[in-house]
Design a protein around this motif. Structure first.
Motif: not given
Length: 416
Positions: A138-143, A203-205, A349-351
């Protein structure tokens, strides 16, 4: 059984818009990867991706005029689903069908946020990936954002170990509005800013509150409370502006999507400790550009990050004129004055680390930190927040009604 590790991962893109180009920039910082294929409905968009891949030296990319052609290609190992929200389930169904029929050798898939528009769609995305035997991310960049990774490591290693785990995470993301018309259409996007950006924030939280090495499921969502509002874009002047920019299909006088959202998420850890997430998102923020603000609080410590509090700033007087652009920061709103500059947006941004992580996990046959299971959990929280906003009450988890719930803004027959 696949022979891991692979010397390199050959990636095929589904989608050719803004986010696809962001992923290409990020992949400059990733080893053992090539972008070898792209499918997009428009030939000119495929051509732009092919040219960008060549310019960046990321491999020999071929254009495909159908999903089936891309999935059957003998030089594609993994698929990055980067197409609009309303297309993602159909993409996954097509990939599943090709693999089950023995026509595709793709063994991994990654999907941009959010995983789907509803819980039912997200659950099917997960089922299709696992039924096809795919490794999924799952591409959640902020993590994977560099300040998140570094800040979490320090907090948990030094502060939490000495005085106790963190108990409150705050996340906010805001900018002046999306790039493409489908983002503004509730049925296509799945909602408004809550769907588009709250998926990042919750999700980042949740990630920051999760003990390093523990599964994300070690934190249980107990309840959610949400609020949505129309603050800016329903005003006549701005509704007309949207129509001029995007055409009649974006009709904010009659079918608006929320441009502000607030969330409170109550959680519990394995020891029964109460934890909280506070999040806000907005398409009604006019500042230098995209602003991400994060905080993590515990018994004797605090962490904070603001993406616009950059070390690099540039001043340009009125005499400096030129065309509009986003060369300093994403969603840039001005070309003059004192402005922050993100010298490496893809990294901050985490990408970059997100793509590095996914490539290495897929190449080595390992499970990524973020999978479709996490994407489903995020959609469950989002639907709970939409339902809370609609009913005016707190939604307690688990809530079986969320399985078939569709937000008001996404219902085709919903009133204006």
């Amino acid at each position: 059984m696949k022979d891991f590790p692979k010397d390199r991962l050959r990636v095929g893109f589904v989608g050719s818009g803004f986010i696809a180009h962001f992923h290409l920039k990020a992949m400059l910082g990733v080893r053992h990867v090539e972008v070898t294929g792209v499918h997009s409905r428009k030939p000119e968009n495929r051509a732009r991706i092919i040219a960008a891949v060549a310019e960046l030296g990321l491999g020999n990319c071929r254009g495909h005029d159908s999903l089936e052609s891309l999935f059957r290609a003998d030089d594609v190992d993994a698929i990055w689903i980067l197409s609009p929200n309303y297309t993602r389930l159909d993409v996954m169904r097509a990939l599943h069908a090709e693999i089950k029929a023995g026509r595709s050798k793709v063994f991994a898939v990654a999907c941009e946020k959010p995983l789907a528009r509803t819980v039912a769609e997200a659950r099917e995305m997960l089922h299709l990936a696992e039924d096809a035997g795919l490794n999924h991310g799952y591409l959640e960049n902020q993590v994977f954002a560099t300040p998140v990774q570094r800040g979490k490591e320090i907090i948990w290693r030094r502060a939490a170990s000495a005085t106790g785990r963190p108990y409150l995470a705050r996340a906010a993301e805001e900018h002046s509005g999306p790039h493409e018309p489908w983002f503004w259409q509730g049925d296509k996007q799945g909602g408004g800013v809550l769907s588009d950006m709250m998926c990042h924030s919750v999700e980042v939280a949740r990630h920051l509150l999760t003990e390093p090495g523990a599964p994300r499921g070690s934190l249980k969502v107990k309840s959610v409370n949400g609020t949505v509002a129309h603050l800016k874009w329903t005003r006549p002047h701005y509704a007309s502006d949207l129509k001029k920019r995007f055409g009649a299909e974006v009709d904010y006088r009659n079918r608006p999507a929320e441009d502000f959202a607030r969330a409170t998420v109550s959680l519990e850890d394995a020891e029964g400790n109460a934890l909280m997430i506070e999040a806000t998102t907005s398409w009604a923020y006019v500042g230098a550009g995209l602003r991400i603000q994060l905080e993590l609080l515990g018994p004797e410590y605090a962490m904070e990050f603001n993406s616009l509090a950059t070390g690099l700033k540039i001043f340009m007087s009125r005499a400096v004129t030129g065309s509009e652009g986003e060369d300093l920061v994403e969603k840039q709103n001005a070309e003059q004055g004192l402005m922050p500059v993100l010298e490496d947006e893809a990294g901050v941004y985490g990408y970059t680390d997100e793509n590095r992580h996914m490539v290495e996990c897929f190449r080595k046959g390992k499970t990524p930190l973020e999978t479709f299971h996490d994407g489903l959990a995020v959609v469950e929280m989002l639907m709970g927040l939409y339902r809370s906003a609609e009913t005016g009450r707190t939604v307690t988890f688990p809530d079986p009604e969320l399985e078939t719930y569709i937000p008001v803004v996404a219902r085709r027959s919903s009133p204006s």
